[in-house]
Design a protein around this motif. Sequence first.
Motif, PDB file in Angstrom:
ATOM      1  N   THR A  94       0.746  -1.144   0.038  1.00 21.42           N
ATOM      2  CA  THR A  94      -0.048  -0.095  -0.006  1.00 21.42           C
ATOM      3  C   THR A  94       0.756   1.028  -0.032  1.00 21.42           C
ATOM      4  OG1 THR A  94      -1.763  -1.161   1.151  1.00 21.42           O
ATOM      5  CG2 THR A  94      -1.632   1.176   1.309  1.00 21.42           C
ATOM      6  N   ILE A  97       2.477   1.728  -3.645  1.00 27.11           N
ATOM      7  CA  ILE A  97       1.354   2.337  -4.422  1.00 27.11           C
ATOM      8  C   ILE A  97       1.107   3.691  -4.098  1.00 27.11           C
ATOM      9  CG2 ILE A  97      -0.982   2.350  -4.952  1.00 27.11           C
ATOM     10  CD1 ILE A  97       0.116  -0.041  -6.203  1.00 27.11           C
ATOM     11  N   GLU A 189      -0.309  -4.485  -7.230  1.00 26.05           N
ATOM     12  CA  GLU A 189      -1.792  -4.881  -6.848  1.00 26.05           C
ATOM     13  C   GLU A 189      -1.919  -6.342  -7.048  1.00 26.05           C
ATOM     14  OE1 GLU A 189      -3.782  -2.339 -10.007  1.00 26.05           O
ATOM     15  OE2 GLU A 189      -3.319  -0.652  -8.735  1.00 26.05           O
ATOM     16  N   SER A 192      -0.891  -7.823  -4.051  1.00 27.71           N
ATOM     17  CA  SER A 192      -1.636  -7.596  -2.708  1.00 27.71           C
ATOM     18  C   SER A 192      -3.010  -8.429  -2.844  1.00 27.71           C
ATOM     19  CB  SER A 192      -2.075  -6.075  -2.940  1.00 27.71           C
ATOM     20  OG  SER A 192      -1.008  -5.087  -2.844  1.00 27.71           O
TER      21      SER A 192
END
Length: 288
Positions: A94, A97, A189, A192
Amino acid sequence: MLFFKKQKQGIVNVKMIITEEKILSNIDKVQKLINPNSKKQIIQLEEDAYFKDLIDSIKVYLIEYPNKKNFPESVYAEAHKLVEYATNQFEENTKQIEVLIRQRENNINAANELKIVLEAVENKDKEWKSKVKGLEELFSEDIIEALTIIGKTKNKIPENYDDAVKLVNARINNLETNLHIEIDMERIEDRSKALSYIGIEIAEALRGIPTPVNKEVSKAEKVQNIIEEKQSNIEEQQKQYMEETRFEVKPSLWERIKQSKFVQAIKRLTKIRIVIDVPALPEGTQKN
């Protein structure tokens, strides 16, 4: 139907035996697949059947283990570590990102600035030189040189003019599309998604298993409980003895003695604790 076998315990199996060693091995494989420093990493969750099969085997073991009160401590500990590791990695992703998003925004802003300066040098703006100089901290030397070539070109176009224009436009396009950033974001992503998949499947399955109690810790707690119980009994006996061997003193009298100026003065002078013993009153009535 699944059969379970703990270490060094032979159980005849019809279809499949899930051993404690096998589950620990699967947990280790999953951890390596989500480790950012590992050579072999998960790429796309939707297309990685191997990863899903590993997670499913761990989940089934946790859910269908017959006697959860005697669940293997090693498997519980490693599964818990896996969930914790996945959670930490998800948080790191996170943060990455967020960094990439800010970088993408900066690139778009830089592309807009470069467009403005390119237009200025092409139109021979009076301040084009200062505008080009203002980009020196944002862009590499080849871009600054290309802008300078474009700005200095007058009637006769040099051979490297077109190359300079192409170079600047290519840089603008790269900054606007942010292709490398988009690729990095997509990769993170995907990781994740895999990490959240672990959290959903494994963490949920762990809820149905009581936390194993370490035997050594349990033994120490029992000893401590015995000591505390004995201490409590002693204190209770002392309290009972004091109640049985002391006459009740009127609270008003006792408070007056404790708060008297005489006692307070002695406390300040001697700096020691003053204990006042009130002599027991004889039976019958006696005035103070």
